[in-house]
Enzyme design. Structure first.
Site, PDB file in Angstrom:
ATOM      1  N   GLU A 180       0.815  -1.221   0.000  1.00 56.66           N
ATOM      2  CA  GLU A 180       0.000   0.000   0.000  1.00 56.66           C
ATOM      3  C   GLU A 180       0.843   1.264   0.000  1.00 56.66           C
ATOM      4  O   GLU A 180       0.494   2.244  -0.671  1.00 56.66           O
ATOM      5  CB  GLU A 180      -0.915  -0.012   1.217  1.00 56.66           C
ATOM      6  CG  GLU A 180      -1.876   1.154   1.305  1.00 56.66           C
ATOM      7  CD  GLU A 180      -2.782   1.063   2.523  1.00 56.66           C
ATOM      8  OE1 GLU A 180      -3.265   2.120   2.973  1.00 56.66           O
ATOM      9  OE2 GLU A 180      -3.005  -0.047   3.034  1.00 56.66           O
ATOM     10  N   ASP A 181       1.967   1.266   0.742  1.00 59.24           N
ATOM     11  CA  ASP A 181       2.704   2.511   0.987  1.00 59.24           C
ATOM     12  C   ASP A 181       4.089   2.576   0.365  1.00 59.24           C
ATOM     13  O   ASP A 181       4.786   3.574   0.536  1.00 59.24           O
ATOM     14  CB  ASP A 181       2.837   2.743   2.505  1.00 59.24           C
ATOM     15  CG  ASP A 181       1.496   2.998   3.172  1.00 59.24           C
ATOM     16  OD1 ASP A 181       0.562   3.433   2.467  1.00 59.24           O
ATOM     17  OD2 ASP A 181       1.375   2.756   4.378  1.00 59.24           O
TER      18      ASP A 181
END
Length: 737
Positions: free
Chosen positions: A96-97
């Site tokens: 996600e990051d």
């Protein structure tokens, strides 16, 4: 010393402390107690990879971001989870990051880890989505990933717990939003899966951040009471230990105060004052066997007076999440009410860990330990079905919320099969729990040999048989009383398909009319023009075009214009849509003016609602014009049928029996009364407001004449109608004659 320097020093000291408490070495020291060296090495490798991926990222608290995944892994390590779960916890934010992709994680750490990490990752928010819609889509993705591997939700719960522990750095509004989500979604999920260690802390942290003032007040009150009774817990513990030992029952007794959120919820739901909360103190008695549980219960009841209606045997009838225990509430020392829970060591372990017990080391695979996982998988199988029937993520989450509060009721089929339902569930909920087709065709139920309505709430131990009819189908009123997510989603699924069919039929009629005004025919349309239209509208076929017209999302006149392609032919007179009263949900009759057959009417197209029919002189119907497509010409069909609601206002002498006489007069004209409101007016005159059903204006006229004949009636009018006349005036004319 300058403030920025002081801030950097504070961050450095905090990071150093966090490294000691939550760094990889601190995590490994926990893992060494139950994991082999080769698996610990993989955990270390995951840390190195995660630290490299998150390099340069910092949390709002100031420390490097990698300490958050390590803290999540630490929570799971204290639950003695397997190394795959711990690796996924350390990497849970890399997809996600960071630039890391799912296939890269799978290549280095395996498909299981990649699936868990991907399941925890939130979906990117679409430009046309609200925050709530994006959140619902991400939660639906999480729940579906959880159906394949329950470790997905374990990582997410640990992630949420650490975020709640460090929520103080967030702005007030975000703290309350995150806390609300925790109380409404994540704490109930932990409860549903039987993981009470996580659930209790999530609830207390959520309560403190969602309602900080209430939390402070309640905490002070609990501490004040605890200060006055500080010896009570120790006294009860000592007495129970001594008495159980005398009876030859080996037991461990633990006393505690109930968590604040539990106390708050009990006060709120039962409208109690703080001093009226019953079981502020709880005691847990842990024994070796189920037989010892019941013997210990007898000992406890001999020591303190039990409150009979506050006893529950969750050993014989486990909760839906696999929880087993005996619960009893008693009058303790000095009249203080206490709750005692009695269970075996294995039952206590399952009560604390729930589904997590399946992966914990040094545990057998006996049936008792597998029960929470089996119950969880049954629940998840239901979610898969709900997801299959629910296109909208918001509706899916609403169904999930319904199922997240598993206070149960147990009922029996005529063949003796036991069904577990949520507390307050109705006969219709049971029908849908057995089979969707049974629910769709249900009309009533035999409950303990008594014929009852489908809306009847069920109680423990009842025997229920569902009565069906071939012609029956779900209707929207069922949504007002069903309690289970499966029933709600099945009803909504049926209604959407029903409305879609009705919208398609209506859309076809509207487009046929619009084409006729242009001298065209739907049956004779050029296939090439249809293909161009579908590409322009980005619809797969004409059925979808009809549906979008019928529910008001597209205007028939505009679609007809696109199909016209330069043709200027037109008919002499535009046709009006004939309303038959059988169009279903695609045609709605306005509640402001309540049109009935015989009234002059106009139609207004409302997006998502289809056509709304108003009386021609209704102000709410005077919206838009035919050229813009917001209005459509409508007339009553010669074949119109059905019953239509009309509001009457009756003024009469304020004497006993007025309503009864009016109701009798209406019944003589075969009118049904749906609603009555009575209002006194000037003492001697009473006013009745009645919602009745009629077939047309002729039927309405006969009914009005019948009511006007009553000697006690002064005036009767149709609400919103200026043509009605008072009975007083009529009688005056008759007197003159």
């Amino acid at each position: 010393m300058e403030l920025p320097v002081i801030s950097r020093l504070n961050t450095a000291f905090r990071t150093s402390r966090i490294t000691r408490e939550f760094g990889i070495d601190a995590l490994v020291s926990v893992l060494e107690s139950y994991l082999p060296d080769d698996e610990i090495a993989i955990v270390r490798e995951a840390h190195e990879y995660g630290a490299a991926m998150h390099a340069g990222q910092f949390r709002k608290t100031g420390e490097p971001y990698i300490f958050h995944p390590l803290a999540v892994a630490r929570i799971l390590a204290e639950m003695r989870m397997d190394y795959t779960t711990l690796v996924a916890a350390i990497l849970h934010d890399v997809i996600e990051d960071t630039p890391a992709a799912k296939h890269e994680v799978a290549e280095r750490f395996g498909e299981e880890v990649a699936h868990i990490v991907d399941g925890v990752s939130k979906l990117d928010r679409a430009t046309d989505q609200s925050r709530e819609e994006a959140q619902a889509e991400s939660l639906r993705k999480l729940m579906m990933a959880m159906t394949d591997d329950l470790r997905v939700i374990l990582v997410k719960l640990a992630d949420r717990l650490h975020n709640m522990r460090t929520l103080a750095t967030m702005a007030t509004e975000k703290r309350r939003r995150v806390a609300r989500e925790t109380l409404e979604i994540y704490a109930p999920i932990a409860h549903r899966l039987g993981i009470h260690t996580l659930r209790n802390e999530l609830e207390d942290l959520g309560f403190a951040n969602r309602y900080p003032k209430r939390h402070r007040v309640l905490k002070r009150s609990v501490e004040a009471v605890a200060g006055r009774r500080k010896d009570l817990i120790r006294e009860v513990e000592d007495k129970l230990n001594r008495r159980l030992s005398e009876e030859g029952i080996g037991a461990a007794v633990f006393g505690r105060r109930k968590n604040l959120y539990g106390v708050y919820q009990k006060m709120r739901k039962k409208h109690l004052r703080f001093l009226d909360v019953m079981d502020l103190y709880g005691f847990r008695v842990i024994v070796d066997s189920e037989d010892a549980c019941y013997r210990a219960l007898g000992v406890v009841h001999s020591m303190y007076q039990p409150i009979s209606e506050q006893f529950n045997d969750y050993i014989a009838c486990p909760k839906v999440n696999g929880y087993q225990s005996l619960h009893t509430t008693l009058i303790g020392p000095k009249g203080v009410k206490i709750e005692v829970q009695i269970r075996t060591r294995d039952q206590n372990h399952i009560a604390e860990s729930g589904v997590a017990a399946h992966w914990q080391y040094k545990l057998g695979r006996d049936q008792a330990r597998q029960a929470p996982e089996q119950r969880a998988r049954e629940w998840l199988a239901g979610l898969v079905e709900v997801n299959r029937r629910t296109a909208n993520a918001m509706d899916f989450m609403e169904s999930v919320r319904v199922d997240l509060f598993p206070d149960e009721v147990y009922v029996f089929s005529p063949k003796g099969q036991i069904y577990r339902l949520v507390k307050g569930a109705t006969a219709l909920d049971l029908a849908y729990a057995i089979h969707t087709d049974l629910g769709n065709s249900a009309v009533s139920a035999w409950i303990d040999d008594h014929l009852q309505a489908l809306s009847t709430p069920l109680s423990n131990g009842q025997q229920v048989r569902i009565v069906t009819a071939r012609h029956q189908s779900p209707n929207a009123t069922w949504l007002n009383f069903v309690k289970t997510g499966k029933a709600r989603s099945a009803i909504l699924h049926h209604l959407r398909h029903q409305r879609a069919d009705e919208s398609r039929r209506l859309g076809r009629r509207l487009l046929t009319m619009a084409l006729h005004e242009r001298g065209m025919s739907l049956r004779k349309l050029d296939p090439d023009k249809i293909e161009v239209l579908l590409k322009t509208l980005k619809e797969p076929d004409m059925e979808r075009v009809f549906e979008s017209i019928g529910n008001g999302r597209r205007m028939a006149s505009l679609v007809a214009h696109q199909l016209e392609s330069g043709s200027t032919a037109s008919s002499d007179k535009p046709h009006a849509l004939a309303i038959e009263g059988t169009e279903g949900m695609a045609v709605e009759f306005a509640g402001c003016c309540r049109p009935i057959p015989g009234d002059r009417i106009r139609g207004v197209i409302r997006s998502g609602r289809g056509i709304v029919i108003h009386q021609a002189n209704c102000k709410n119907g005077l919206v838009g014009d035919r050229q813009s497509g917001t209005q459509v010409d409508v007339v009553w069909s010669e074949n119109v049928n059905g019953e239509y609601p009309v509001e009457l206002r009756v003024q009469g002498e304020n004497k006993r029996g007025l309503l009864g006489r009016v109701a009798t007069a209406l019944a003589e004209e075969e009118c049904s009364i749906d609603h009555v409101k009575i209002k006194d007016k000037q003492g001697d005159i009473a006013e009745l407001s009645l919602l009745v059903t009629v077939s047309d204006r002729t039927h309405l006229s006969r009914m009005l004449r019948q009511v006007r004949k009553l000697p006690s009636v002064v005036k009767v009018v149709r609400a919103g109608s200026e043509s009605s006349v008072s009975d007083a005036a009529q009688r005056s004319k008759q007197d003159k004659k």
